[in-house]
Write a protein that holds these residues in place. Structure first.
Motif, PDB file in Angstrom:
ATOM      1  N   LEU A   5     -40.999 -10.930  48.551  1.00 36.48           N
ATOM      2  CA  LEU A   5     -40.222 -10.845  49.786  1.00 36.48           C
ATOM      3  C   LEU A   5     -38.971 -11.715  49.697  1.00 36.48           C
ATOM      4  N   THR A   6     -39.116 -12.907  49.175  1.00 41.84           N
ATOM      5  CA  THR A   6     -37.965 -13.809  49.008  1.00 41.84           C
ATOM      6  C   THR A   6     -36.962 -13.226  48.031  1.00 41.84           C
ATOM      7  N   TYR A   7     -37.478 -12.693  46.917  1.00 44.88           N
ATOM      8  CA  TYR A   7     -36.616 -12.085  45.902  1.00 44.88           C
ATOM      9  C   TYR A   7     -35.828 -10.914  46.501  1.00 44.88           C
ATOM     10  N   ALA A   8     -36.533 -10.032  47.225  1.00 43.32           N
ATOM     11  CA  ALA A   8     -35.875  -8.845  47.780  1.00 43.32           C
ATOM     12  C   ALA A   8     -34.760  -9.222  48.748  1.00 43.32           C
ATOM     13  N   THR A   9     -34.974 -10.239  49.571  1.00 47.69           N
ATOM     14  CA  THR A   9     -33.942 -10.621  50.548  1.00 47.69           C
ATOM     15  C   THR A   9     -32.737 -11.278  49.887  1.00 47.69           C
ATOM     16  N   TYR A  56     -32.464  -5.252  51.780  1.00 47.61           N
ATOM     17  CA  TYR A  56     -33.362  -6.246  52.377  1.00 47.61           C
ATOM     18  C   TYR A  56     -32.696  -7.589  52.683  1.00 47.61           C
ATOM     19  N   LYS A  57     -31.417  -7.726  52.374  1.00 50.08           N
ATOM     20  CA  LYS A  57     -30.754  -9.010  52.642  1.00 50.08           C
ATOM     21  C   LYS A  57     -30.742  -9.347  54.134  1.00 50.08           C
ATOM     22  N   LYS A  78     -40.359 -14.446  58.550  1.00 56.84           N
ATOM     23  CA  LYS A  78     -41.463 -15.387  58.717  1.00 56.84           C
ATOM     24  C   LYS A  78     -42.761 -14.838  58.123  1.00 56.84           C
ATOM     25  N   SER A  79     -42.880 -13.516  58.087  1.00 60.51           N
ATOM     26  CA  SER A  79     -44.093 -12.904  57.551  1.00 60.51           C
ATOM     27  C   SER A  79     -43.766 -11.503  57.065  1.00 60.51           C
ATOM     28  N   LEU A  80     -44.706 -10.878  56.407  1.00 61.18           N
ATOM     29  CA  LEU A  80     -44.539  -9.514  55.915  1.00 61.18           C
ATOM     30  C   LEU A  80     -44.233  -8.557  57.061  1.00 61.18           C
ATOM     31  N   GLN A  81     -44.807  -8.799  58.223  1.00 60.47           N
ATOM     32  CA  GLN A  81     -44.637  -7.888  59.356  1.00 60.47           C
ATOM     33  C   GLN A  81     -43.221  -7.900  59.930  1.00 60.47           C
ATOM     34  N   ASP A  82     -42.370  -8.828  59.468  1.00 59.25           N
ATOM     35  CA  ASP A  82     -40.967  -8.825  59.884  1.00 59.25           C
ATOM     36  C   ASP A  82     -40.172  -7.734  59.178  1.00 59.25           C
ATOM     37  N   PHE A  83     -40.742  -7.127  58.138  1.00 55.45           N
ATOM     38  CA  PHE A  83     -40.059  -6.074  57.381  1.00 55.45           C
ATOM     39  C   PHE A  83     -40.415  -4.713  57.955  1.00 55.45           C
ATOM     40  N   PRO A  84     -39.493  -3.755  57.871  1.00 58.81           N
ATOM     41  CA  PRO A  84     -39.758  -2.423  58.424  1.00 58.81           C
ATOM     42  C   PRO A  84     -40.716  -1.628  57.541  1.00 58.81           C
ATOM     43  N   ILE A  85     -41.455  -0.726  58.160  1.00 61.29           N
ATOM     44  CA  ILE A  85     -42.268   0.237  57.413  1.00 61.29           C
ATOM     45  C   ILE A  85     -41.349   1.370  56.972  1.00 61.29           C
ATOM     46  N   GLU A 109     -29.241   1.307  48.011  1.00 64.47           N
ATOM     47  CA  GLU A 109     -29.241   0.021  48.716  1.00 64.47           C
ATOM     48  C   GLU A 109     -30.473  -0.813  48.367  1.00 64.47           C
ATOM     49  N   ILE A 110     -31.608  -0.162  48.132  1.00 64.37           N
ATOM     50  CA  ILE A 110     -32.842  -0.889  47.832  1.00 64.37           C
ATOM     51  C   ILE A 110     -32.846  -1.383  46.390  1.00 64.37           C
ATOM     52  N   ALA A 111     -32.370  -0.553  45.464  1.00 63.96           N
ATOM     53  CA  ALA A 111     -32.373  -0.929  44.044  1.00 63.96           C
ATOM     54  C   ALA A 111     -31.567  -2.206  43.824  1.00 63.96           C
ATOM     55  N   VAL A 112     -32.074  -3.080  42.953  1.00 67.17           N
ATOM     56  CA  VAL A 112     -31.387  -4.324  42.617  1.00 67.17           C
ATOM     57  C   VAL A 112     -30.375  -4.029  41.514  1.00 67.17           C
ATOM     58  N   PRO A 113     -29.072  -4.163  41.797  1.00 68.46           N
ATOM     59  CA  PRO A 113     -28.033  -3.741  40.843  1.00 68.46           C
ATOM     60  C   PRO A 113     -28.182  -4.374  39.466  1.00 68.46           C
ATOM     61  N   GLN A 114     -28.561  -5.650  39.408  1.00 67.82           N
ATOM     62  CA  GLN A 114     -28.656  -6.346  38.129  1.00 67.82           C
ATOM     63  C   GLN A 114     -29.713  -5.745  37.211  1.00 67.82           C
ATOM     64  N   LEU A 115     -30.749  -5.108  37.792  1.00 60.85           N
ATOM     65  CA  LEU A 115     -31.842  -4.573  36.976  1.00 60.85           C
ATOM     66  C   LEU A 115     -31.856  -3.051  36.893  1.00 60.85           C
ATOM     67  N   ALA A 116     -31.276  -2.385  37.888  1.00 61.83           N
ATOM     68  CA  ALA A 116     -31.363  -0.927  37.955  1.00 61.83           C
ATOM     69  C   ALA A 116     -30.732  -0.241  36.748  1.00 61.83           C
ATOM     70  N   GLN A 117     -29.738  -0.899  36.136  1.00 63.96           N
ATOM     71  CA  GLN A 117     -29.050  -0.307  34.987  1.00 63.96           C
ATOM     72  C   GLN A 117     -29.557  -0.847  33.650  1.00 63.96           C
ATOM     73  N   ASP A 118     -30.606  -1.668  33.694  1.00 60.19           N
ATOM     74  CA  ASP A 118     -31.142  -2.266  32.469  1.00 60.19           C
ATOM     75  C   ASP A 118     -31.677  -1.185  31.531  1.00 60.19           C
ATOM     76  N   SER A 119     -31.447  -1.357  30.229  1.00 58.11           N
ATOM     77  CA  SER A 119     -31.877  -0.353  29.254  1.00 58.11           C
ATOM     78  C   SER A 119     -33.401  -0.272  29.138  1.00 58.11           C
ATOM     79  N   ASN A 120     -34.107  -1.306  29.586  1.00 54.99           N
ATOM     80  CA  ASN A 120     -35.563  -1.314  29.503  1.00 54.99           C
ATOM     81  C   ASN A 120     -36.243  -0.724  30.744  1.00 54.99           C
ATOM     82  N   ILE A 121     -35.449  -0.202  31.676  1.00 58.72           N
ATOM     83  CA  ILE A 121     -36.012   0.381  32.887  1.00 58.72           C
ATOM     84  C   ILE A 121     -36.852   1.615  32.533  1.00 58.72           C
TER      85      ILE A 121
END
Length: 576
Positions: free
Chosen positions: A198-202, A208-209, A215-222, A234-246
């Motif tokens: 959760l911290t990483y995603a925000t 998710y920023k 405060k808890s998992l329930q603060d995030f939308p379903i 928007e959800i994909a993390v740009p730094q990793l989405a283009q990684d060759s090992n994906i």
């Protein structure tokens, strides 16, 4: 349903066990040993593998485990009369070997010279004669140094993982195995892993920023699968989405919504580890020869070299007639396959075929059979288990997350994977948690996919769970999708998933439904703005259902959901 367990027993339980099995031995156990004295010795020093049918013990293996000599010695094995010749002893032996301590490399036992059936059985299990001991023969089986195909390929896997992947896969398996066995410890790890994702995603996911002050998992939308598609970039993390090992996974999904998922290297490792460890829990070791019956995976064109390396092979079986099924059974036997995984609807067809009396006698040696993706009928389970002489387990997983739960033989349902995920079950009419045993909507938070954080993902499945006091989680019931059987123009059954799986590559089709009006006339309902797929779809379907089939494609703005909340992907209007 048969279940297996390993552990030590108190004197009263051992004594009761031996007395209950006394006359199953020939000669009877009490005719040549002091049962009470033998029970005391076993209770103090031995482990037991117990095979149960519900609450009834139908077979056991008692063994001593000496890590100094690296030998497990079996002083007693027995199966009750009515369960013999059904694979019980073989399955118990496989389970004992799979659960042996890593220091153990030999299993030894004595057998009477005049017990020819027992000698043949042990020879089939890989035991060899070591010493003549008068009325008995000492036999043993090397479980490490006399390497089987499985052991050789697993050793190569471990070496490759160490040299090319920093041991990540093996370490992931070890962690998953430990935390499943120690659910109290997993409570601590799960809380940490949930907070970390959760911290990483925000911090790193643009979508998710906005929830950085959670405060808890329930603060995030379903989010639904369609939400993930609509906000993919928007959800994909740009730094990793283009990684060759994906690693990229595709799924048509139980809701008829095609979807693409990317997994970073570590998440892909956890995905693989889940498949290995949850099978290992019921005696199927990593790299046992495995067959997946799935047109979906065949379409991904997995190289033969990879199949040989992993000892996992994919079988394309579009039709379920007598000729196709007979060839399938013979191939399984000839290739010495140890386990298969297939859709429940395929097992339904195989069970009907077996019940018809035309199936050849099974001469292979299976450890277990796994059913995926659809509700498994208990009548089908019974027929398949008896035919293959091994247990059958429900295997619950998806492409985008991995293994969510697998039956473990305990009788409690599916052991849920709360090591890799937070699995919420919410009420049907609100986002409040459902009670234990209450059917609700499954919502998944994946701890390890940092390329594409999946947080509070409602995958469309309805199920119930039970939380145990020790921290373990079991799925009691899965409300499966409703789908009708489809037929070719000449009346052969086509598994419904084979009829629709090729649609997964058409990512801009929001929903689809295949309707069969009669043996010749079919309709596709497509919810999409792209009308360029018609020729491709019709050509594929004619190859599968028959050249003389007739097809109509209709475009709609929405396909209504069932009352369960799911879409009906196939409809067959043929009256059988």
């Amino acid at each position: 349903m048969l279940s297996l367990s390993k552990g030590q027993l108190c004197f009263a339980d051992v004594h009761g066990l031996l007395c209950g099995f006394d006359t199953m031995f020939s000669p009877s156990l009490s005719s040549h040993i002091d049962i009470r004295g033998f029970a005391e010795k076993l209770a103090n020093n031995a482990f037991f593998v117990l095979c149960k049918d519900k609450e009834k013990v139908v077979g056991y293996i008692a063994f001593y485990e000496n890590r100094d000599t690296k030998i497990s010695y079996i002083p007693s094995v027995c199966v009750i009369d009515t369960y013999r010749s059904k694979g019980v002893a073989s399955h118990m032996m496989h389970f004992l070997i799979s659960q042996s301590h890593p220091d153990i490399n030999t299993i030894a036992l004595e057998v009477r010279k005049n017990n020819n059936s027992a000698i043949r059985f042990y020879q089939k299990q890989g035991f060899v004669e070591i010493e003549d001991r008068g009325e008995k023969i000492l036999m043993n089986k090397q479980i490490l140094h006399d390497m089987t195909e499985q052991e050789q390929k697993y050793k190569a896997f471990v070496l490759n993982d160490s040299e090319n992947n920093m041991g990540r896969l093996v370490n992931g398996c070890d962690e998953l195995r430990y935390l499943l066995a120690n659910p109290e410890a997993n409570k601590i790890f799960a809380k940490h892993n949930e907070n970390e994702i959760l911290t990483y995603a925000t911090k790193f996911s643009p979508f998710y920023k906005q929830f950085e002050g959670f405060k808890s998992l329930q603060d995030f939308p379903i989010v639904s699968k369609q939400d993930l598609k609509d906000h993919w970039d928007e959800i994909a993390v740009p730094q990793l989405a283009q990684d060759s090992n994906i690693c990229t996974k595709f799924t048509s999904g139980s809701t008829g919504t095609p979807f693409k998922m990317i997994l970073d290297k570590y998440k892909h490792g956890r995905w693989i580890a889940g498949n290995k460890i949850f099978r290992e829990n019921v005696g199927v070791k990593s790299h046992e020869k495995t067959v997946f019956v799935s047109e979906t995976v065949k379409d991904k064109k997995i190289p033969q070299e990879r199949m040989d390396r992993d000892n996992v092979y994919y079988f394309f079986m579009p039709y379920l007639d007598n000729e196709s099924l007979t060839k399938f059974i013979n191939d399984l036997k000839d290739q010495k396959v140890k386990t298969i995984t297939a859709l429940a609807s395929i097992y339904d067809a195989i069970a009907r075929w077996i019940a018809s009396g035309v199936a050849p006698e099974w001469e292979g040696d299976f450890i277990a059979v796994f059913s995926v993706s659809e509700p498994l009928k208990e009548t089908t389970r019974k027929i398949i288990s008896e035919y293959f002489r091994c247990p059958m387990y429900v295997f619950y997983a998806n492409e985008e997350n991995g293994v969510l739960g697998v039956e473990d033989g305990s009788g409690n349902g599916l052991r849920a994977n709360n090591v890799d995920f937070t699995l919420e079950v919410l009420k049907m009419d609100s986002d409040e948690p459902a009670e234990d045993g209450e059917i609700g909507r499954l919502v998944i938070t994946d701890y390890f996919n940092k390329a594409f954080p999946i947080i509070r993902y409602e995958n469309g499945d309805l199920l119930s769970v039970v939380h145990n006091d020790d921290g373990s989680l079991y799925i009691k019931e899965i409300v499966g999708r409703l789908a009708d059987t489809l037929y070719t123009t000449d009346g052969r059954i086509v598994p419904y998933f084979d009829g629709i799986s090729f649609m997964e590559e058409f990512m801009d089709i929001r929903q689809f439904q295949l309707i069969q009006e009669d043996y010749t006339h079919f309709r596709w309902l497509l919810n999409t703005d792209n009308h360029s797929y018609e020729d491709t779809i019709i050509n594929h379907c004619k190859k599968l259902f028959g050249k003389d089939s007739e097809w109509q494609i209709e475009y709609v703005s929405e396909i209504p959901k069932l009352r369960s909340g799911k879409f009906r992907m196939t409809v067959c209007n043929i009256k059988k």
